[in-house]
Motif scaffolding. Structure first.
Motif, PDB file in Angstrom:
ATOM      1  N   SER A  58      29.410   3.511  40.116  1.00 51.40           N
ATOM      2  CA  SER A  58      30.577   2.658  40.320  1.00 51.40           C
ATOM      3  C   SER A  58      30.835   1.775  39.117  1.00 51.40           C
ATOM      4  N   GLY A  59      32.060   1.288  39.027  1.00 49.36           N
ATOM      5  CA  GLY A  59      32.384   0.269  38.048  1.00 49.36           C
ATOM      6  C   GLY A  59      31.883  -1.102  38.454  1.00 49.36           C
ATOM      7  N   ARG A  60      31.479  -1.234  39.707  1.00 47.63           N
ATOM      8  CA  ARG A  60      30.961  -2.522  40.173  1.00 47.63           C
ATOM      9  C   ARG A  60      29.608  -2.842  39.534  1.00 47.63           C
ATOM     10  N   PRO A  61      29.250  -4.142  39.502  1.00 47.96           N
ATOM     11  CA  PRO A  61      27.894  -4.523  39.123  1.00 47.96           C
ATOM     12  C   PRO A  61      26.959  -4.378  40.319  1.00 47.96           C
ATOM     13  N   PRO A  62      25.658  -4.293  40.092  1.00 46.97           N
ATOM     14  CA  PRO A  62      24.729  -4.195  41.226  1.00 46.97           C
ATOM     15  C   PRO A  62      24.853  -5.337  42.219  1.00 46.97           C
ATOM     16  N   PHE A  63      25.089  -6.568  41.738  1.00 43.63           N
ATOM     17  CA  PHE A  63      25.130  -7.689  42.677  1.00 43.63           C
ATOM     18  C   PHE A  63      26.308  -7.599  43.633  1.00 43.63           C
ATOM     19  N   ALA A  64      27.346  -6.829  43.290  1.00 39.73           N
ATOM     20  CA  ALA A  64      28.478  -6.635  44.195  1.00 39.73           C
ATOM     21  C   ALA A  64      28.324  -5.358  45.023  1.00 39.73           C
ATOM     22  N   CYS A  65      27.184  -4.687  44.868  1.00 37.56           N
ATOM     23  CA  CYS A  65      26.873  -3.506  45.685  1.00 37.56           C
ATOM     24  C   CYS A  65      25.645  -3.739  46.562  1.00 37.56           C
ATOM     25  N   GLN A  66      25.051  -4.931  46.476  1.00 37.03           N
ATOM     26  CA  GLN A  66      23.790  -5.155  47.173  1.00 37.03           C
ATOM     27  C   GLN A  66      23.923  -4.951  48.675  1.00 37.03           C
ATOM     28  N   PHE A  67      25.066  -5.318  49.243  1.00 35.08           N
ATOM     29  CA  PHE A  67      25.240  -5.125  50.685  1.00 35.08           C
ATOM     30  C   PHE A  67      25.238  -3.644  51.053  1.00 35.08           C
ATOM     31  N   LEU A  68      25.765  -2.792  50.168  1.00 31.96           N
ATOM     32  CA  LEU A  68      25.741  -1.349  50.416  1.00 31.96           C
ATOM     33  C   LEU A  68      24.338  -0.786  50.203  1.00 31.96           C
ATOM     34  N   ILE A  69      23.657  -1.267  49.196  1.00 34.55           N
ATOM     35  CA  ILE A  69      22.277  -0.845  48.945  1.00 34.55           C
ATOM     36  C   ILE A  69      21.421  -1.159  50.160  1.00 34.55           C
ATOM     37  N   ASP A  70      21.580  -2.362  50.704  1.00 35.88           N
ATOM     38  CA  ASP A  70      20.779  -2.795  51.852  1.00 35.88           C
ATOM     39  C   ASP A  70      21.189  -2.105  53.152  1.00 35.88           C
ATOM     40  N   GLU A  71      22.481  -2.052  53.407  1.00 37.76           N
ATOM     41  CA  GLU A  71      22.957  -1.586  54.701  1.00 37.76           C
ATOM     42  C   GLU A  71      23.042  -0.070  54.808  1.00 37.76           C
ATOM     43  N   LEU A  72      23.263   0.608  53.692  1.00 37.23           N
ATOM     44  CA  LEU A  72      23.411   2.064  53.710  1.00 37.23           C
ATOM     45  C   LEU A  72      22.227   2.799  53.085  1.00 37.23           C
ATOM     46  N   ASP A  76      18.375   4.438  45.480  1.00 39.07           N
ATOM     47  CA  ASP A  76      17.905   5.201  44.329  1.00 39.07           C
ATOM     48  C   ASP A  76      18.644   4.796  43.054  1.00 39.07           C
ATOM     49  N   THR A  77      18.132   5.223  41.933  1.00 36.01           N
ATOM     50  CA  THR A  77      18.674   4.842  40.627  1.00 36.01           C
ATOM     51  C   THR A  77      20.104   5.343  40.478  1.00 36.01           C
ATOM     52  N   GLY A  78      20.990   4.435  40.136  1.00 39.95           N
ATOM     53  CA  GLY A  78      22.399   4.772  40.010  1.00 39.95           C
ATOM     54  C   GLY A  78      23.019   4.174  38.770  1.00 39.95           C
ATOM     55  N   LEU A  79      24.323   4.293  38.733  1.00 37.00           N
ATOM     56  CA  LEU A  79      25.095   3.907  37.555  1.00 37.00           C
ATOM     57  C   LEU A  79      26.093   2.819  37.938  1.00 37.00           C
ATOM     58  N   PHE A  80      26.101   1.734  37.167  1.00 32.96           N
ATOM     59  CA  PHE A  80      26.964   0.601  37.451  1.00 32.96           C
ATOM     60  C   PHE A  80      27.736   0.221  36.186  1.00 32.96           C
ATOM     61  N   TYR A  81      28.703  -0.666  36.341  1.00 33.69           N
ATOM     62  CA  TYR A  81      29.517  -1.095  35.203  1.00 33.69           C
ATOM     63  C   TYR A  81      30.122   0.109  34.473  1.00 33.69           C
ATOM     64  N   THR A  82      30.597   1.112  35.250  1.00 34.27           N
ATOM     65  CA  THR A  82      31.303   2.267  34.686  1.00 34.27           C
ATOM     66  C   THR A  82      30.485   2.953  33.591  1.00 34.27           C
ATOM     67  N   ALA A 220      29.623   2.878  23.779  1.00 29.83           N
ATOM     68  CA  ALA A 220      28.280   3.447  23.946  1.00 29.83           C
ATOM     69  C   ALA A 220      27.963   3.740  25.410  1.00 29.83           C
ATOM     70  N   ALA A 221      28.677   3.089  26.314  1.00 27.55           N
ATOM     71  CA  ALA A 221      28.481   3.318  27.747  1.00 27.55           C
ATOM     72  C   ALA A 221      29.237   4.581  28.152  1.00 27.55           C
ATOM     73  N   ASP A 222      28.849   5.689  27.546  1.00 29.28           N
ATOM     74  CA  ASP A 222      29.524   6.968  27.752  1.00 29.28           C
ATOM     75  C   ASP A 222      29.002   7.626  29.017  1.00 29.28           C
ATOM     76  N   LYS A 223      29.912   8.055  29.902  1.00 25.16           N
ATOM     77  CA  LYS A 223      29.465   8.609  31.178  1.00 25.16           C
ATOM     78  C   LYS A 223      28.785   9.965  31.032  1.00 25.16           C
ATOM     79  N   HIS A 224      29.155  10.740  30.027  1.00 26.68           N
ATOM     80  CA  HIS A 224      28.444  11.999  29.818  1.00 26.68           C
ATOM     81  C   HIS A 224      26.973  11.725  29.476  1.00 26.68           C
ATOM     82  N   LEU A 225      26.761  10.749  28.575  1.00 23.94           N
ATOM     83  CA  LEU A 225      25.392  10.392  28.224  1.00 23.94           C
ATOM     84  C   LEU A 225      24.665   9.796  29.420  1.00 23.94           C
ATOM     85  N   ALA A 226      25.380   8.996  30.215  1.00 27.44           N
ATOM     86  CA  ALA A 226      24.768   8.397  31.394  1.00 27.44           C
ATOM     87  C   ALA A 226      24.397   9.466  32.417  1.00 27.44           C
ATOM     88  N   PHE A 227      25.265  10.457  32.592  1.00 21.49           N
ATOM     89  CA  PHE A 227      24.969  11.542  33.524  1.00 21.49           C
ATOM     90  C   PHE A 227      23.730  12.314  33.057  1.00 21.49           C
TER      91      PHE A 227
END
Length: 298
Positions: A58-72, A76-82, A220-227
């Motif tokens: 997601s383009g969101r930061p982890p702190f704005a996804c914490q409720f989803l991390i906890d509730e859902l 696991d390791t994911g990608l934030f800030y696009t 440098a935050a290239d999604k191909h490299l991140a993938f």
């Protein structure tokens, strides 16, 4: 698969190699009012119990996804800030992080002031708005509601100047969010041309569909490299990955995942990048697709 198809037309066996599932948040996991269904929660719990890896991209930061991390259980390791942050949610560990250069953050704020653009500044713990520069209070209120996080209100020029005085390296600033009313201006495209070394990832706010937003991050935050980094981290191939998304910033994952699922609310060019199209987020599309490919919760 040569073109995207409704998921119901596909044999569930096409997902037989999937071990890792990534989910965009806004317009994908969350509907236009910022909520998810009980059915989705049950489906994810079932998949977690069966050993699937579940994570956020997601383009969101982890702190704005914490409720989803906890509730859902998206631990696991994911990608934030696009693409700017590779983050292990289970222990809140940053693995790879790309920061905006301080001079870029300062120049973007100066440009936002000059052009009257909406502006938010992000580090890994918070987002900041300037009380003297809240151009559209209702947009801030809605965005805070969607993120489920309230901003810190600070003098952004002073914050940036203080960072410069401390000679902070690397810069703590991971993203700038800019916005404009697309009915009145098209300034973001012009601004993108002024900053060719930065990446502008565009998105919308469901409640204000006439507004256009750009998350500005380093190239440098290239999604191909991140993938590629995610595949290496998990020891998997692209064929083991399923990705859900609805926005232009999701195109890379939709193209490269073994099974890319675009939401029914995604634009045509985004859907064209996917293998499958499921119903919209307002129609519980993710849960329906998961049920089709992996079975429904008992």
């Amino acid at each position: 698969m040569s073109s995207p198809k409704p998921f119901a037309q596909l044999n569930p066996d096409v997902a037989s190699n999937i071990q890792l599932i990534f989910f965009d948040v806004d317009g994908t996991l969350l509907d236009s009012s910022g909520h998810y269904s009980a059915e989705l929660q049950q489906s994810l719990a079932m998949l977690r119990a069966r050993g699937f890896k579940l994570a956020i991209a997601s383009g969101r930061p982890p702190f704005a996804c914490q409720f989803l991390i906890d509730e859902l259980g998206l631990i696991d390791t994911g990608l934030f800030y696009t693409g700017g942050l590779l983050y292990r949610a289970a222990n809140k560990q940053s693995i790879t992080q790309h920061s905006l250069a301080l001079n870029d953050a300062r120049a973007l704020f100066a440009a936002a002031q000059e052009l009257g653009l909406y502006f938010e500044l992000y580090d890994d713990q918070q987002f900041i708005v300037d009380p003297k520069h809240i151009t559209v209070p209702e947009i801030l209120a809605e965005h805070s509601k969607q993120l489920r996080v309230q901003p810190r209100q600070m003098d952004i020029q002073e914050v940036l100047d203080l960072s410069a005085e401390k000679d902070v390296y690397p810069s703590p600033w991971l993203k700038v969010l800019l916005g404009e009313d697309a009915r009145q201006s098209s300034l973001l495209a012009d601004l993108e041309r002024r900053f060719p070394h930065l990446h502008f990832a565009y998105a919308k706010l469901p409640a204000y569909s006439n507004w256009r937003f750009a998350s500005v991050i380093p190239k440098a935050a290239d999604k191909h490299l991140a993938f590629d980094a995610l595949l290496k981290h998990y020891g998997l191939t692209a064929q083991n990955v399923m990705a859900f998304g609805d926005a232009g910033s999701d195109k890379v994952f939709l193209r490269r995942a073994g099974l890319g699922v675009a939401m029914g609310n995604a634009a045509a060019d985004v859907q064209a990048c996917a293998d499958v199209v499921c119903p919209s987020s307002d129609e519980n599309g993710v849960a329906l697709a998961l049920g089709h490919f992996f079975g429904k919760p008992c």
